[in-house]
Design an enzyme around this catalytic site. Sequence first.
Site, PDB file in Angstrom:
ATOM      1  N   TYR A  18       0.823  -1.213   0.000  1.00 30.50           N
ATOM      2  CA  TYR A  18       0.000   0.000   0.000  1.00 30.50           C
ATOM      3  C   TYR A  18       0.857   1.264   0.000  1.00 30.50           C
ATOM      4  O   TYR A  18       0.434   2.304  -0.479  1.00 30.50           O
ATOM      5  CB  TYR A  18      -0.919   0.007   1.226  1.00 30.50           C
ATOM      6  CG  TYR A  18      -2.112  -0.887   1.054  1.00 30.50           C
ATOM      7  CD1 TYR A  18      -3.299  -0.406   0.520  1.00 30.50           C
ATOM      8  CD2 TYR A  18      -2.048  -2.238   1.397  1.00 30.50           C
ATOM      9  CE1 TYR A  18      -4.400  -1.222   0.340  1.00 30.50           C
ATOM     10  CE2 TYR A  18      -3.133  -3.073   1.227  1.00 30.50           C
ATOM     11  CZ  TYR A  18      -4.314  -2.557   0.695  1.00 30.50           C
ATOM     12  OH  TYR A  18      -5.393  -3.376   0.512  1.00 30.50           O
ATOM     13  N   THR A 138       7.047   2.542   8.651  1.00 31.32           N
ATOM     14  CA  THR A 138       7.040   3.140   9.987  1.00 31.32           C
ATOM     15  C   THR A 138       7.753   2.192  10.926  1.00 31.32           C
ATOM     16  O   THR A 138       7.452   1.002  10.983  1.00 31.32           O
ATOM     17  CB  THR A 138       5.603   3.311  10.487  1.00 31.32           C
ATOM     18  OG1 THR A 138       4.898   4.013   9.495  1.00 31.32           O
ATOM     19  CG2 THR A 138       5.568   4.081  11.787  1.00 31.32           C
ATOM     20  N   GLU A 174       6.272   7.784   5.666  1.00 28.17           N
ATOM     21  CA  GLU A 174       5.095   8.063   4.835  1.00 28.17           C
ATOM     22  C   GLU A 174       3.983   8.601   5.720  1.00 28.17           C
ATOM     23  O   GLU A 174       3.848   8.181   6.868  1.00 28.17           O
ATOM     24  CB  GLU A 174       4.659   6.788   4.099  1.00 28.17           C
ATOM     25  CG  GLU A 174       4.466   5.531   4.964  1.00 28.17           C
ATOM     26  CD  GLU A 174       3.071   5.369   5.530  1.00 28.17           C
ATOM     27  OE1 GLU A 174       2.198   6.164   5.157  1.00 28.17           O
ATOM     28  OE2 GLU A 174       2.882   4.467   6.366  1.00 28.17           O
ATOM     29  N   LYS A 229       6.881  10.417  13.196  1.00 22.65           N
ATOM     30  CA  LYS A 229       5.894   9.577  12.530  1.00 22.65           C
ATOM     31  C   LYS A 229       5.010   8.868  13.561  1.00 22.65           C
ATOM     32  O   LYS A 229       3.785   8.881  13.474  1.00 22.65           O
ATOM     33  CB  LYS A 229       6.593   8.562  11.616  1.00 22.65           C
ATOM     34  CG  LYS A 229       5.692   7.502  11.014  1.00 22.65           C
ATOM     35  CD  LYS A 229       4.633   8.110  10.109  1.00 22.65           C
ATOM     36  CE  LYS A 229       3.439   7.220   9.880  1.00 22.65           C
ATOM     37  NZ  LYS A 229       3.553   6.214   8.885  1.00 22.65           N
ATOM     38  N   CYS A 285      -1.691   1.097  10.666  1.00 23.29           N
ATOM     39  CA  CYS A 285      -0.720   1.947  11.373  1.00 23.29           C
ATOM     40  C   CYS A 285      -1.073   2.347  12.806  1.00 23.29           C
ATOM     41  O   CYS A 285      -0.235   2.225  13.699  1.00 23.29           O
ATOM     42  CB  CYS A 285      -0.479   3.205  10.560  1.00 23.29           C
ATOM     43  SG  CYS A 285       0.610   2.886   9.179  1.00 23.29           S
ATOM     44  N   PHE A 286      -2.290   2.865  13.016  1.00 26.91           N
ATOM     45  CA  PHE A 286      -2.560   3.527  14.296  1.00 26.91           C
ATOM     46  C   PHE A 286      -2.245   2.654  15.511  1.00 26.91           C
ATOM     47  O   PHE A 286      -1.486   3.041  16.389  1.00 26.91           O
ATOM     48  CB  PHE A 286      -4.021   4.000  14.360  1.00 26.91           C
ATOM     49  CG  PHE A 286      -4.277   5.280  13.613  1.00 26.91           C
ATOM     50  CD1 PHE A 286      -3.253   5.943  12.960  1.00 26.91           C
ATOM     51  CD2 PHE A 286      -5.540   5.836  13.565  1.00 26.91           C
ATOM     52  CE1 PHE A 286      -3.463   7.119  12.266  1.00 26.91           C
ATOM     53  CE2 PHE A 286      -5.772   7.015  12.884  1.00 26.91           C
ATOM     54  CZ  PHE A 286      -4.740   7.655  12.229  1.00 26.91           C
TER      55      PHE A 286
END
Length: 478
Positions: A18, A138, A174, A229, A285-286
Amino acid sequence: MKNIKYKTRKICCIGAGYVGGPTMAVIASHCKNISVNVVDINEKRINSWNSHSLDNLPIYEPGLKEVIKKTRNINLFFSTDIKNAISKSDMVFISVNTPTKLKGFGAGYASDLKWVEESARQVAKYSKGHTIVIEKSTLPVKTAELIKTILEAQSENKHSKGTKKSFSVLSNPEFLSEGNAIDDLENPDRVLIGGDDEYSINELEQIYRTWISKNKILRTNLWSSELSKLSANAFLAQRISSINSISAICEKTGADIKEVSKAIGLDKRIGNRFLSAGPGFGGSCFKKDILNLVYLCRYYGLKEVSDYWEQVVLLNNWQRNRISSLVVKKLFGTVSLKKIAILGFAFKANTNDVREAAAINITKDLIENGAKLLIHDPKVNSEQIETAIDLKCSDDIDNSNQGSWIFQEDFNKLFFEIDAVLVLTEWNDYKSIRWDIYSKNMRKPAWVFDTRNIIDKEKVISSGLNYWGLGDGNNFEN
Ligand code: UDX
Ligand code: UDX
């Protein structure tokens, strides 16, 4: 196009996911004199990136097809030949996945860095001359150190295959929001470049300067970049847990979360974005990034700080649980063998990604309680759901005598004899449902549960259905 001052001519990106796919496609579209090679160990994925029909790309992202169309096989290439791509490149982006560890030290919190480490080893082995290595994934703070150590071990080995190698490592996180990734790449709020090697930072900066203005490019040290990030995602997630916590108070007090969000967001210091209450944040991500932050704080003995951030994730879990138990409660305390239509499985609209989607926990809970689910999503497919909830799609849901699910692509077949509809993703398609027509097919008393506040409450009620909206203090029972 701006006056190009960079020397870089060949870029490689390890990881065609992604992040890697869209990022490299946009770089290729702006930097026509750079050859961009995206490599991945997953052959199936690479084949999809190369598939003749642009409708078969491995990810759905608005605007992606158009960018791929004008770059693929011109200066953007997808392959599994990692060795060759690295050896030709001046710059290598590492864009592989870094999931939360499931076992071993740090399980449940720390990121599993085995693929990042493996990528660094491949760069160390196959690169030639000077290579700029860029962390795109990340990563926990200080990962650049790990990459540097692996690379330096190889550069000391000067005569391996007769070529002298050297490396510099940059962090360039990102900030892509899925569903909006192409626009985020074209018009970013900022581009962060962390590092200490002037030459390499300039090289990367010049690439971005082809289409992004200088004032949006921020240089920091490596650790600030990595920590920024994690912190940015933690702040965003915290806003969602904050508004979700208020949604629960609204339901108890008669306040309306939409009105409260609007009132809060008009304060310029707070701003109006990321204030939509929902079934809980998902995405790759979160949760992972906050858990990383929690782990980091624990490691450095900052217990109060780690507890503070962990609460954001705990509240998110609570929000999901309270939705599934509420559905059960409203359906007379049992969903056993009741049919429920689930509208939306993706973790948010405009993506086919289901990673950490609230729908996973909520549908599992309902199935465990015996419900028969008819799941609909405009972009997610049945196999993705099967993997996510770890349960096969039913062959015959009507005659099944236990919790089960089917994927129902045909919207018109979703509503027959169902007891409830549960909206979990805010797809546009769901905003204008003809409740007056579909309600006729539902088994009464029937419910519409809207966890995204996108459904027209009045139309639901006037169609003879019960309505529950997240954070609506005036929920309605016919
Ligand atoms: C993202 C980000 O890069 C990361 O910052 C975020 O934390 C989570 O995931 P994403 O692109 O969304 O990555 O992940 P994914 O779609 O899973 O793509 C990663 C790709 O790397 C996969 O296609 C995988 O096959 C590939 N990979 C993984 C390699 O090519 N080599 C490896 O050694 C490991
Ligand atoms: C996020 C970050 O936004 C991006 O900068 C980062 O680099 C990667 O992680 P993404 O996970 O793709 O992007 O989506 P995002 O739009 O941030 O949404 C995350 C989750 O929060 C979704 O489940 C979404 O539905 C939810 N959300 C978002 C809300 O519930 N309410 C909101 O107001 C906004």
